[in-house]
Design a protein around this motif. Sequence first.
Motif, PDB file in Angstrom:
ATOM      1  N   MET A 144       0.835  -1.193   0.000  1.00 39.68           N
ATOM      2  CA  MET A 144       0.000   0.000   0.000  1.00 39.68           C
ATOM      3  C   MET A 144       0.873   1.247   0.000  1.00 39.68           C
ATOM      4  O   MET A 144       1.957   1.253   0.569  1.00 39.68           O
ATOM      5  N   ALA A 145       0.373   2.294  -0.650  1.00 38.60           N
ATOM      6  CA  ALA A 145       1.000   3.614  -0.611  1.00 38.60           C
ATOM      7  C   ALA A 145      -0.044   4.610  -0.128  1.00 38.60           C
ATOM      8  O   ALA A 145      -1.234   4.490  -0.449  1.00 38.60           O
ATOM      9  N   THR A 146       0.392   5.560   0.666  1.00 43.90           N
ATOM     10  CA  THR A 146      -0.492   6.626   1.134  1.00 43.90           C
ATOM     11  C   THR A 146       0.093   7.966   0.698  1.00 43.90           C
ATOM     12  O   THR A 146       1.175   8.023   0.118  1.00 43.90           O
ATOM     13  N   SER A 147      -0.600   9.019   1.015  1.00 45.55           N
ATOM     14  CA  SER A 147      -0.099  10.336   0.639  1.00 45.55           C
ATOM     15  C   SER A 147       1.222  10.665   1.328  1.00 45.55           C
ATOM     16  O   SER A 147       1.983  11.489   0.850  1.00 45.55           O
ATOM     17  N   SER A 148       1.530   9.976   2.444  1.00 46.61           N
ATOM     18  CA  SER A 148       2.780  10.265   3.161  1.00 46.61           C
ATOM     19  C   SER A 148       3.789   9.109   3.155  1.00 46.61           C
ATOM     20  O   SER A 148       4.876   9.259   3.703  1.00 46.61           O
ATOM     21  N   HIS A 149       3.442   7.963   2.551  1.00 51.63           N
ATOM     22  CA  HIS A 149       4.356   6.815   2.530  1.00 51.63           C
ATOM     23  C   HIS A 149       4.328   6.129   1.161  1.00 51.63           C
ATOM     24  O   HIS A 149       3.260   5.855   0.625  1.00 51.63           O
ATOM     25  N   ALA A 150       5.511   5.840   0.629  1.00 50.59           N
ATOM     26  CA  ALA A 150       5.640   5.152  -0.656  1.00 50.59           C
ATOM     27  C   ALA A 150       5.096   3.727  -0.555  1.00 50.59           C
ATOM     28  O   ALA A 150       4.912   3.194   0.543  1.00 50.59           O
ATOM     29  N   LEU A 151       4.873   3.110  -1.703  1.00 51.55           N
ATOM     30  CA  LEU A 151       4.384   1.735  -1.765  1.00 51.55           C
ATOM     31  C   LEU A 151       5.295   0.814  -0.963  1.00 51.55           C
ATOM     32  O   LEU A 151       6.514   0.819  -1.153  1.00 51.55           O
TER      33      LEU A 151
END
Length: 162
Positions: A144-151
């Motif tokens: 998973m990737a979020t707006s603050s963490h890469a995949l």
Amino acid sequence: MASESGISPPPLHPLVQPLAFLLGTWRGEGEGGFPTIQAFNYGEQIQLSHWGKPVIGYTQKTWKASSGEPMHAESGYWRPKPDGSIEVIIAQSTCLAEVQKGTFDEQSKTVSLKSAMIGNATKVNEIWRNFEVSNDELMYTVSMATSSHALQPHLRATLKKL
């Protein structure tokens, strides 16, 4: 073979046939984590079913491994296409909806999915799911990737066919 209701299941649709290795109920354990949450262990059950149409029904539920308390649930549909590609839609109990596209391989018994669109109230930007069946075990990983963490890795589990 007739089911408990006495009604025989319909024959597999030709487009579902290459994914017959996935059909059934799978149960086991997994582990998860992400930089924003504490690592955790969970129990899980996935059901992949058909009713004679060119689509597979998907339901999943998880519970805390330590207490049995419910955690997460999701459901949706997997639509295989004649060219070996697959389209998947999943609605999660967290109000996150995924449209995923990917490929499947009947020989290696694998499915690889990548989000094409995500609708949610959180900041999830991308989800990749990889499934593999070997003997009577279904193994999967979710990144998973979020707006603050890469995949990056989020979940992995091994489930046995019931």
